[in-house]
Scaffold this motif. Structure first.
Motif, PDB file in Angstrom:
ATOM      1  N   LYS A 454       0.827  -1.214   0.000  1.00  0.00           N
ATOM      2  CA  LYS A 454       0.000   0.000   0.000  1.00  0.00           C
ATOM      3  C   LYS A 454       0.862   1.265   0.000  1.00  0.00           C
ATOM      4  O   LYS A 454       0.571   2.244   0.680  1.00  0.00           O
ATOM      5  N   ASN A 455       1.901   1.216  -0.811  1.00  0.00           N
ATOM      6  CA  ASN A 455       2.815   2.355  -0.921  1.00  0.00           C
ATOM      7  C   ASN A 455       2.345   3.255  -2.058  1.00  0.00           C
ATOM      8  O   ASN A 455       2.963   3.356  -3.114  1.00  0.00           O
ATOM      9  N   ALA A 456       1.217   3.921  -1.839  1.00  0.00           N
ATOM     10  CA  ALA A 456       0.614   4.745  -2.883  1.00  0.00           C
ATOM     11  C   ALA A 456       1.508   5.920  -3.262  1.00  0.00           C
ATOM     12  O   ALA A 456       1.541   6.330  -4.438  1.00  0.00           O
ATOM     13  N   THR A 457       2.216   6.467  -2.315  1.00  0.00           N
ATOM     14  CA  THR A 457       3.069   7.623  -2.605  1.00  0.00           C
ATOM     15  C   THR A 457       4.102   7.283  -3.673  1.00  0.00           C
ATOM     16  O   THR A 457       4.278   8.023  -4.650  1.00  0.00           O
ATOM     17  N   LEU A 458       4.806   6.176  -3.495  1.00  0.00           N
ATOM     18  CA  LEU A 458       5.825   5.801  -4.478  1.00  0.00           C
ATOM     19  C   LEU A 458       5.181   5.389  -5.797  1.00  0.00           C
ATOM     20  O   LEU A 458       5.722   5.668  -6.875  1.00  0.00           O
ATOM     21  N   LEU A 459       4.033   4.737  -5.747  1.00  0.00           N
ATOM     22  CA  LEU A 459       3.338   4.372  -6.987  1.00  0.00           C
ATOM     23  C   LEU A 459       2.985   5.623  -7.785  1.00  0.00           C
ATOM     24  O   LEU A 459       3.086   5.633  -9.030  1.00  0.00           O
ATOM     25  N   ILE A 460       2.571   6.690  -7.096  1.00  0.00           N
ATOM     26  CA  ILE A 460       2.272   7.950  -7.786  1.00  0.00           C
ATOM     27  C   ILE A 460       3.540   8.542  -8.369  1.00  0.00           C
ATOM     28  O   ILE A 460       3.550   9.022  -9.524  1.00  0.00           O
ATOM     29  N   GLY A 498      -0.302  14.686   5.678  1.00  0.00           N
ATOM     30  CA  GLY A 498      -0.968  15.956   5.410  1.00  0.00           C
ATOM     31  C   GLY A 498      -1.153  16.095   3.906  1.00  0.00           C
ATOM     32  O   GLY A 498      -1.079  15.123   3.161  1.00  0.00           O
ATOM     33  N   PHE A 499      -1.420  17.306   3.445  1.00  0.00           N
ATOM     34  CA  PHE A 499      -1.605  17.490   1.999  1.00  0.00           C
ATOM     35  C   PHE A 499      -0.283  17.235   1.287  1.00  0.00           C
ATOM     36  O   PHE A 499      -0.209  16.498   0.336  1.00  0.00           O
ATOM     37  N   GLY A 500       0.748  17.878   1.745  1.00  0.00           N
ATOM     38  CA  GLY A 500       2.121  17.517   1.463  1.00  0.00           C
ATOM     39  C   GLY A 500       2.593  17.526   0.032  1.00  0.00           C
ATOM     40  O   GLY A 500       1.936  17.974  -0.885  1.00  0.00           O
ATOM     41  N   ASN A 501       3.779  16.972  -0.157  1.00  0.00           N
ATOM     42  CA  ASN A 501       4.503  17.077  -1.408  1.00  0.00           C
ATOM     43  C   ASN A 501       3.905  16.263  -2.538  1.00  0.00           C
ATOM     44  O   ASN A 501       3.935  16.692  -3.681  1.00  0.00           O
ATOM     45  N   ILE A 502       3.388  15.091  -2.271  1.00  0.00           N
ATOM     46  CA  ILE A 502       2.959  14.225  -3.368  1.00  0.00           C
ATOM     47  C   ILE A 502       1.820  14.847  -4.171  1.00  0.00           C
ATOM     48  O   ILE A 502       1.804  14.790  -5.391  1.00  0.00           O
ATOM     49  N   ALA A 503       0.846  15.476  -3.479  1.00  0.00           N
ATOM     50  CA  ALA A 503      -0.242  16.133  -4.197  1.00  0.00           C
ATOM     51  C   ALA A 503       0.276  17.308  -5.007  1.00  0.00           C
ATOM     52  O   ALA A 503      -0.184  17.557  -6.134  1.00  0.00           O
ATOM     53  N   LEU A 504       1.212  18.048  -4.476  1.00  0.00           N
ATOM     54  CA  LEU A 504       1.788  19.175  -5.208  1.00  0.00           C
ATOM     55  C   LEU A 504       2.618  18.697  -6.387  1.00  0.00           C
ATOM     56  O   LEU A 504       2.665  19.351  -7.437  1.00  0.00           O
ATOM     57  N   GLN A 505       3.296  17.554  -6.220  1.00  0.00           N
ATOM     58  CA  GLN A 505       4.028  16.983  -7.350  1.00  0.00           C
ATOM     59  C   GLN A 505       3.076  16.627  -8.483  1.00  0.00           C
ATOM     60  O   GLN A 505       3.350  16.898  -9.656  1.00  0.00           O
ATOM     61  N   VAL A 506       1.951  16.016  -8.117  1.00  0.00           N
ATOM     62  CA  VAL A 506       0.958  15.661  -9.133  1.00  0.00           C
ATOM     63  C   VAL A 506       0.406  16.919  -9.800  1.00  0.00           C
ATOM     64  O   VAL A 506       0.264  16.988 -11.027  1.00  0.00           O
ATOM     65  N   ALA A 507       0.105  17.918  -9.002  1.00  0.00           N
ATOM     66  CA  ALA A 507      -0.437  19.161  -9.545  1.00  0.00           C
ATOM     67  C   ALA A 507       0.540  19.804 -10.519  1.00  0.00           C
ATOM     68  O   ALA A 507       0.151  20.268 -11.611  1.00  0.00           O
ATOM     69  N   GLY A 508       1.803  19.848 -10.125  1.00  0.00           N
ATOM     70  CA  GLY A 508       2.806  20.436 -11.014  1.00  0.00           C
ATOM     71  C   GLY A 508       2.924  19.698 -12.329  1.00  0.00           C
ATOM     72  O   GLY A 508       3.082  20.313 -13.392  1.00  0.00           O
ATOM     73  N   SER A 509       2.846  18.361 -12.272  1.00  0.00           N
ATOM     74  CA  SER A 509       2.940  17.564 -13.500  1.00  0.00           C
ATOM     75  C   SER A 509       1.673  17.662 -14.339  1.00  0.00           C
ATOM     76  O   SER A 509       1.704  17.459 -15.557  1.00  0.00           O
TER      77      SER A 509
END
Length: 587
Positions: A454-460, A498-509
């Motif tokens: 369940k490592n969704a962060t790395l999968l994203i 938290g909302f954190g980096n992964i969502a912002l990474q997705v948004a930027g891409s």
């Protein structure tokens, strides 16, 4: 006071001898056993007298030299504090003064006087061209004066030592350096004192700006002592003093909880500039310290003493003595290095079994340096089977990479990834697997491993790295949670982010191909920051709202943007700081 040794003189006239020591040299009786035995002392010096007609001396009586000739070829040296007064007393007593009072090159002022039985005694006083008390007072003044740097006040003392060195008064110079370093250790905050009470801002922070430069100053003193040792003109007494001071500095810093590397600096001077005999004398002293019962030395301090011992006697120790010292002082790396040099591979291998993983890594490199690559690999693989620690696996991966063994490197890279799944490790495996034409088979296995964990962060992150924005957005939605501050994203593998980096990474891409999704993510992030309150959060929120505005303008939806901001202002109309930050950002 406990004495380890003393001198006992066999005298022909017991009472006369007592009187002689009292009148000529100023001794007084401290203990007496009838007319057979007496103990006399002056300051810290003790002499024992025994009558030659006592039963104690009966077995030796036939070997005694007649009175007046005893002690031939032997001098008894008595260190005293006031040689002039003692010499004057001996003259007044009309003693048999063999050589008059004079100064000698070994920094002694002394004279020779003969006892009625023939014993030759030499009262002597050490001569110092400097008085440590004077310089001790100057150092204390430097610490008490209101100056930007204490080293400015100490410089004059150091220059006095340098001047004496130029004048070849090496003992005087050494005495000043000793005073400098000792007083700095005593009066500065170089070493933390647990019982010390601190009051004031700087003390609480442990920062003393006026003491800046003291470490460099002490190091310069250490190096100056080394220069004195290196000078072939330095006499024996000055050499002994320099060695003693350097060794005291070494011990002080070594035994401190917060050393400054002075131990290494002092040890370097001792190893470089001492003679073979001086090295042996120091090594003997170290051996006694390590064997002492008062304070059992273990760990790094014992190893440090062991290193100095080995360095001092490396030219004279045979192999077995060297190995024994290594074992006694816990210097495993030196031990294995010597065993490998001797070709005793099996012994070296056995010695690696008891060390921890970090030490083991260095030992594996040592085996390779000695051309024992295969043995190093075998040892590492054996340990990995027992405990697949990350740093051991990384060592094996590098080992195979350096030898261009792609298959073995890929195997280790996959094991490393499963221990510590990171995007850069995924990329590394991908590159290796493509070279070996097995990526299509291996990739699904890695993704399945991450999904199972369940490592969704790395999968994203992987989806973004491979350009699959839609899949990244889909995975991100599966992480979405809502709390009192708004939307947040949670990965069960790494815990709450938290909302954190992964969502912002997705948004930027997503900005180029999925601008509306990017807008939604930026808005969620800005609204969460606003809900958390605080001017700093408002400033960051304004930055992301500016991104939202740029995306809306690119889409030609200025009215939607205006409507959104109007609602945001109304919803947070009581937040004055937010209004100010939005205005500052032109929003």
């Amino acid at each position: 006071m406990t004495r380890a040794s003393w001198v006992e003189l066999c005298v022909s006239n017991f009472e006369q001898s007592i009187t002689w020591f009292e009148n000529v040299l100023g001794f007084h009786v401290t203990a007496r056993d009838a007319n057979e035995y007496a103990e006399l002392s002056r300051d810290e010096t003790c002499i024992q007298l025994a009558a030659d007609d006592t039963p104690y001396w009966e077995t030796e009586r036939s070997h005694l030299i007649p009175p007046g000739q005893r002690g031939s070829g032997v001098e008894i040296v008595l260190l005293v504090e006031n040689i002039d007064a003692i010499y004057h007393q001996a003259q007044q007593a009309e003693a048999d003064i063999v050589r008059p009072l004079a100064e000698y090159p070994w920094h002694m002022r002394q004279f020779w006087v003969r006892h009625p039985d023939g014993y030759l005694l030499r009262p002597a006083q050490k001569i110092l061209s400097v008085h440590p008390t004077i310089y001790r007072r100057q150092v204390a003044d430097a610490f008490q004066r209101d100056i930007p740097r204490i080293t400015q006040g100490l410089q004059a003392v150091k220059e006095a030592a340098e001047k004496l060195t130029q004048q070849r008064d090496y003992l005087g110079a050494t005495t000043i350096y000793e005073t400098l370093v000792t007083e700095i250790f005593e009066q500065s905050h170089l070493y933390y004192e647990e019982e010390a009470e601190y009051d004031g801002y700087h003390e609480e922070e442990g920062y003393y700006p006026e003491e800046e430069g003291l470490e460099e100053f002490v190091t310069e003193c250490i190096e100056a002592l080394g220069i004195i040792l290196a000078n072939e003109r330095t006499d024996r007494v000055a050499r002994e003093k320099s060695i003693e001071v350097l060794f005291e500095i070494y011990q002080h810093d070594l035994h401190a909880d917060d050393g400054h590397g002075f131990d290494s600096s002092a040890a370097d001077q001792l190893v470089r500039y001492t003679t073979p005999l001086e090295c042996h004398t120091l090594a003997t002293r170290i051996r006694k310290i390590l064997g002492g019962e008062e304070e059992a030395l273990t760990g790094s301090r014992r190893q440090a003493y062991g290193k100095l011992w080995l360095d001092l006697e490396k030219e004279t120790l045979d192999d077995e003595a060297y190995l024994r010292i290594c074992r006694e002082t816990g210097r495993t790396t030196d031990l294995i290095d010597r065993l490998l040099t001797l070709g005793r591979i099996d012994e070296a291998t056995r010695e690696t079994r008891q060390v921890d993983d970090l030490v083991f890594l260095g030992l594996a490199d040592l085996f390779i340096q000695h051309g024992q690559d295969a043995e190093a690999e075998r040892l590492m693989k054996t340990r990995v089977q027992e405990k697949p620690a990350l740093h051991l696996l990384e060592w094996l991966q590098k080992y195979y990479r350096d030898r261009e063994n792609l298959g073995a490197e890929l195997e280790m890279a996959e094991m490393v990834f499963r221990v510590q799944p990171l995007l850069n490790r995924y990329r590394e495996i991908r590159n290796l697997a493509r070279k070996l034409n097995c990526w299509e088979t291996l990739q699904p296995q890695l993704l399945a491993f991450l999904e199972q964990g369940k490592n969704a962060t790395l999968l994203i992150q992987i989806a973004l790295d491979e350009g699959d924005i839609d899949h990244a957005l889909q995975l991100l939605k599966g992480m979405a949670k809502k709390d009192s501050y708004g939307y947040a994203y949670e990965s069960s593998c790494y815990g709450y982010y938290g909302f954190g980096n992964i969502a912002l990474q997705v948004a930027g891409s997503a900005e180029e191909t999925r601008p509306r999704e990017a807008i939604e993510l930026y808005q969620q992030h800005a609204e969460r920051l606003i809900a958390q309150r605080g001017r700093q959060n408002y400033q960051v929120a304004s930055q992301y709202l500016a991104k939202v505005r740029a995306l809306y303008e690119r889409l030609g939806e200025h009215e939607v943007w205006t409507s959104y901001m109007k609602a945001l202002h109304e919803q947070n109309r009581n937040l004055r700081a937010l209004k100010e930050e939005l205005t500052n950002a032109g929003l």
